[in-house]
Design an enzyme around this catalytic site. Structure first.
Site, PDB file in Angstrom:
ATOM      1  N   HIS A  33      34.742  60.524 116.532  1.00 48.53           N
ATOM      2  CA  HIS A  33      35.087  59.199 115.713  1.00 48.53           C
ATOM      3  C   HIS A  33      35.773  58.494 116.748  1.00 48.53           C
ATOM      4  O   HIS A  33      36.688  58.808 117.455  1.00 48.53           O
ATOM      5  CB  HIS A  33      35.745  59.180 114.442  1.00 48.53           C
ATOM      6  CG  HIS A  33      35.134  60.294 113.411  1.00 48.53           C
ATOM      7  ND1 HIS A  33      33.952  60.224 113.302  1.00 48.53           N
ATOM      8  CD2 HIS A  33      35.456  61.371 112.848  1.00 48.53           C
ATOM      9  CE1 HIS A  33      33.311  61.181 112.391  1.00 48.53           C
ATOM     10  NE2 HIS A  33      34.609  61.872 112.150  1.00 48.53           N
ATOM     11  N   GLU A  45      41.023  61.451 110.001  1.00 46.41           N
ATOM     12  CA  GLU A  45      40.672  62.012 108.695  1.00 46.41           C
ATOM     13  C   GLU A  45      41.480  63.387 108.601  1.00 46.41           C
ATOM     14  O   GLU A  45      41.976  63.949 109.784  1.00 46.41           O
ATOM     15  CB  GLU A  45      39.252  62.352 108.588  1.00 46.41           C
ATOM     16  CG  GLU A  45      38.672  63.306 109.810  1.00 46.41           C
ATOM     17  CD  GLU A  45      37.042  63.362 109.779  1.00 46.41           C
ATOM     18  OE1 GLU A  45      36.322  62.597 108.937  1.00 46.41           O
ATOM     19  OE2 GLU A  45      36.425  64.034 110.629  1.00 46.41           O
ATOM     20  N   HIS A  52      34.503  67.450 116.898  1.00 49.08           N
ATOM     21  CA  HIS A  52      34.556  68.459 115.924  1.00 49.08           C
ATOM     22  C   HIS A  52      33.217  68.539 115.395  1.00 49.08           C
ATOM     23  O   HIS A  52      32.431  67.683 115.372  1.00 49.08           O
ATOM     24  CB  HIS A  52      35.631  67.795 114.973  1.00 49.08           C
ATOM     25  CG  HIS A  52      35.272  66.620 114.241  1.00 49.08           C
ATOM     26  ND1 HIS A  52      35.353  65.356 115.024  1.00 49.08           N
ATOM     27  CD2 HIS A  52      34.326  66.327 113.028  1.00 49.08           C
ATOM     28  CE1 HIS A  52      34.905  64.429 114.335  1.00 49.08           C
ATOM     29  NE2 HIS A  52      34.282  64.966 113.127  1.00 49.08           N
ATOM     30  N   ARG A  82      27.369  60.928 117.242  1.00 51.55           N
ATOM     31  CA  ARG A  82      26.592  62.232 117.392  1.00 51.55           C
ATOM     32  C   ARG A  82      26.642  62.709 118.707  1.00 51.55           C
ATOM     33  O   ARG A  82      25.776  62.128 119.594  1.00 51.55           O
ATOM     34  CB  ARG A  82      25.508  62.481 116.600  1.00 51.55           C
ATOM     35  CG  ARG A  82      24.900  63.713 116.027  1.00 51.55           C
ATOM     36  CD  ARG A  82      23.725  63.703 115.147  1.00 51.55           C
ATOM     37  NE  ARG A  82      24.102  62.868 113.815  1.00 51.55           N
ATOM     38  CZ  ARG A  82      23.599  61.719 113.577  1.00 51.55           C
ATOM     39  NH1 ARG A  82      22.445  61.136 114.509  1.00 51.55           N
ATOM     40  NH2 ARG A  82      23.787  61.046 112.455  1.00 51.55           N
TER      41      ARG A  82
END
Length: 325
Positions: free
Chosen positions: A106, A123, A181, A201
């Site tokens: 991200h 997050e 991740h 991605r």
């Protein structure tokens, strides 16, 4: 409906997302009314195209964005409204990974704002359920550089340089932007994050999506976002009963574990924002400002910032408590 109708503990209709990697556990564990392979239940969201709708009380049917525009700081708190105005700053999800999610990264606030005019994506994950040998991918096995990374990616050996760690129920992880991740197969978790849906991605296990097509990769976009240093994302905390225990804290949100063995009164006077409770086990009735609302396992509720005292009536219940510090 008048915009000055009183606020109360607010629940929202879950937004269920079918995913190629999703499963059926959000139904079996949390009684979500889902059909197909559901990977995500967006519990509270102001993200474009996926804005939550109130499911209880006199404001039922109104959107979160409508609520925020009309109630402003009464809903989210003075400082939060000053900083974010009519944008709800957090996104709350339950996730069921029946298969491995893609390896991804991200952007941070700077990169996301520059590229997408959006928030970055910090997050936190809280593990709710695991199958045998469940694992997460979190960063690299050792400090990495771009050339070694790109070579592994081109040779389809990316997984050989990634750090996979076993997980169990109750484990928690804080993922900073830039951390490569993936959620591994057999994991159900709660996710609290900045209100952003931008993901780059990197690798998708060479599998087709629900339409039989390979999903798009974002190799170039990801390259500038990646932190090539190793990371320790796991959060260390000790559970307690009938007292909030801090699990993790960032500048964007603070997350506590709240495990109740009976009735409990919660003083929120030190918290200057809205508070969200994600119910992980059991059930409780929450009372505040003359209103009461039941919350059960798998449900999420928003307590407006104007309320400073809550009363929980419960025999046994477990929550994640989230607010903005």
């Amino acid at each position: 409906m008048r915009k000055d109708s009183p606020l109360y503990p607010i629940k929202f209709q879950p937004i269920l997302k079918q995913k190629v990697w999703g499963g059926t556990k959000l139904n079996s564990l949390f009684k979500k009314n889902a059909i197909g392979n559901i990977g995500e239940s967006w519990e509270i969201s102001g993200v474009d195209e996926s804005v939550s709708v109130i499911s209880n009380g006199s404001l039922k049917g109104k959107s979160l964005n409508w609520l925020l525009a009309n109630y402003k700081d009464k809903l989210v708190g003075e400082n939060v409204y000053h900083n974010f105005e009519n944008t709800f700053p957090l996104l709350f999800k339950f996730i069921d990974a029946q298969e491995d999610l893609s390896v991804q990264v991200h952007p941070d606030d700077f990169l996301a704002n520059e590229r997408h005019n959006a928030f970055g994506k910090t997050e936190m994950w809280y593990i709710l359920n695991t199958e045998e040998d469940a694992r997460l991918i979190l960063g690299f096995k050792e400090n990495m550089n771009k050339s070694t990374y790109l070579h592994a990616l081109s040779e389809k050996k990316i997984t050989e340089i990634l750090n996979a760690i076993p997980v169990k129920k109750g484990d928690a992880f804080l993922l900073k932007p830039g951390t490569v991740h993936a959620i591994g197969a057999g994991i159900v978790l709660a996710e609290i994050q900045q209100a952003s849906d931008f993901t780059y991605r990197i690798y998708d296990w060479d599998r087709p999506d629900t339409n039989g097509q390979l999903r798009q990769l974002h190799t170039d976009l990801a390259l500038e976002a990646i932190d090539f240093n190793t990371t320790n994302a796991k959060l260390e905390y000790s559970e307690d009963i009938n007292v909030p225990v801090q699990v993790g804290k960032t500048t964007f949100f603070e997350v506590n574990s709240l495990i109740l063995s009976g009735n409990y009164s919660r003083d929120l006077t030190e918290i200057a924002s809205f508070t969200v409770y994600m119910c992980l086990e059991g059930a409780a009735i929450i009372e505040c400002g003359g209103f009461s609302e039941e919350i059960k396992k798998g449900e999420t509720i928003l307590i407006p910032a104007q309320f400073q005292n809550l009363k929980f009536t419960a025999n046994s219940a477990s929550f994640l408590e989230v607010y903005i510090p």
